[in-house]
Design a protein around this motif. Structure first.
Motif, PDB file in Angstrom:
ATOM      1  N   LYS A   1      -9.446   2.712  -2.023  1.00 36.39           N
ATOM      2  CA  LYS A   1      -8.411   1.737  -2.453  1.00 36.39           C
ATOM      3  C   LYS A   1      -7.205   2.739  -1.304  1.00 36.39           C
ATOM      4  O   LYS A   1      -6.340   1.817   0.112  1.00 36.39           O
ATOM      5  CB  LYS A   1      -7.368   2.008  -3.706  1.00 36.39           C
ATOM      6  N   GLY A   2      -7.073   3.504  -1.178  1.00 35.77           N
ATOM      7  CA  GLY A   2      -6.238   4.669  -0.279  1.00 35.77           C
ATOM      8  C   GLY A   2      -6.637   5.133   1.064  1.00 35.77           C
ATOM      9  O   GLY A   2      -5.552   4.644   2.144  1.00 35.77           O
ATOM     10  N   LYS A   3      -7.917   4.465   1.346  1.00 33.90           N
ATOM     11  CA  LYS A   3      -8.325   5.032   2.669  1.00 33.90           C
ATOM     12  C   LYS A   3      -8.374   3.221   2.976  1.00 33.90           C
ATOM     13  O   LYS A   3      -7.841   3.008   4.311  1.00 33.90           O
ATOM     14  CB  LYS A   3     -10.127   5.305   2.474  1.00 33.90           C
ATOM     15  N   ARG A   4      -8.382   2.675   2.493  1.00 32.47           N
ATOM     16  CA  ARG A   4      -8.452   0.919   3.102  1.00 32.47           C
ATOM     17  C   ARG A   4      -6.213   0.715   2.430  1.00 32.47           C
ATOM     18  O   ARG A   4      -6.165  -0.284   3.731  1.00 32.47           O
ATOM     19  CB  ARG A   4      -8.379   0.337   1.418  1.00 32.47           C
ATOM     20  N   LEU A   5      -5.398   1.436   1.998  1.00 29.25           N
ATOM     21  CA  LEU A   5      -4.430   1.132   2.355  1.00 29.25           C
ATOM     22  C   LEU A   5      -3.520   1.814   3.916  1.00 29.25           C
ATOM     23  O   LEU A   5      -2.947   1.494   4.593  1.00 29.25           O
ATOM     24  CB  LEU A   5      -3.350   2.020   1.164  1.00 29.25           C
ATOM     25  N   VAL A   6      -4.382   2.984   3.817  1.00 30.22           N
ATOM     26  CA  VAL A   6      -4.303   3.630   4.799  1.00 30.22           C
ATOM     27  C   VAL A   6      -4.725   3.271   6.403  1.00 30.22           C
ATOM     28  O   VAL A   6      -3.766   2.663   7.647  1.00 30.22           O
ATOM     29  CB  VAL A   6      -4.973   5.312   5.461  1.00 30.22           C
ATOM     30  N   GLN A   7      -5.977   2.907   6.343  1.00 31.95           N
ATOM     31  CA  GLN A   7      -6.366   1.744   7.726  1.00 31.95           C
ATOM     32  C   GLN A   7      -5.607   0.453   8.157  1.00 31.95           C
ATOM     33  O   GLN A   7      -5.883   0.395   9.196  1.00 31.95           O
ATOM     34  CB  GLN A   7      -7.890   1.266   7.186  1.00 31.95           C
ATOM     35  N   ARG A   8      -5.311  -0.184   6.878  1.00 34.85           N
ATOM     36  CA  ARG A   8      -4.466  -1.183   6.692  1.00 34.85           C
ATOM     37  C   ARG A   8      -3.278  -0.694   7.729  1.00 34.85           C
ATOM     38  O   ARG A   8      -2.167  -2.348   8.108  1.00 34.85           O
ATOM     39  CB  ARG A   8      -4.218  -2.239   6.079  1.00 34.85           C
ATOM     40  N   THR A   9      -2.189  -0.194   6.910  1.00 30.16           N
ATOM     41  CA  THR A   9      -1.004   0.326   7.569  1.00 30.16           C
ATOM     42  C   THR A   9      -0.766   1.117   8.745  1.00 30.16           C
ATOM     43  O   THR A   9       0.198   1.029   9.136  1.00 30.16           O
ATOM     44  CB  THR A   9       0.043   1.107   6.150  1.00 30.16           C
TER      45      THR A   9
END
Length: 109
Positions: free
Chosen positions: A31-39
């Motif tokens: 979830k952290g990787k996805r969060l960084v990917q989106r932001t």
């Protein structure tokens, strides 16, 4: 734009690019990787450069922790676009401030 800027500011305060240990922990979970990917595309250059440098400084650890998640490869496009949009001098300066092995920088670029 006001609401989007507010949400981006909230996410930046959650990610805290200046706190390297927290950022590595965040990049270690799916979830952290996805969060960084989106932001990442919405961050200012300074925060994006800090995330980029932290990512490459801890790449071996992040690859090791990504075996089960298999999400790390999805960050490639976002990281490549970020590298293309960043001021290279700012990235060099951030890299110098955050790493002892400055020569590794030239292997990446």
């Amino acid at each position: 734009f006001g609401q989007e800027a507010k949400k981006t500011a909230e996410l930046v305060s959650f990610i805290k690019p200046s706190e390297k240990v927290r950022l590595v922990s965040l990049l270690s979970i799916r979830k952290g990787k996805r969060l960084v990917q989106r932001t990442l595309p919405f961050l200012n250059q300074e925060d994006a450069a800090e995330i980029l440098v932290c990512f490459f400084n801890n790449l071996a650890l992040l690859i090791k922790r990504d075996v089960d998640d298999d999400v790390l490869h999805e960050l490639y496009d976002v990281l490549a676009n970020t590298i293309n949009t960043l001021d290279l001098e700012k990235v060099k300066l951030t890299w110098k401030e955050n790493t002892t092995n400055f020569l590794a920088f030239f292997a990446i670029f």
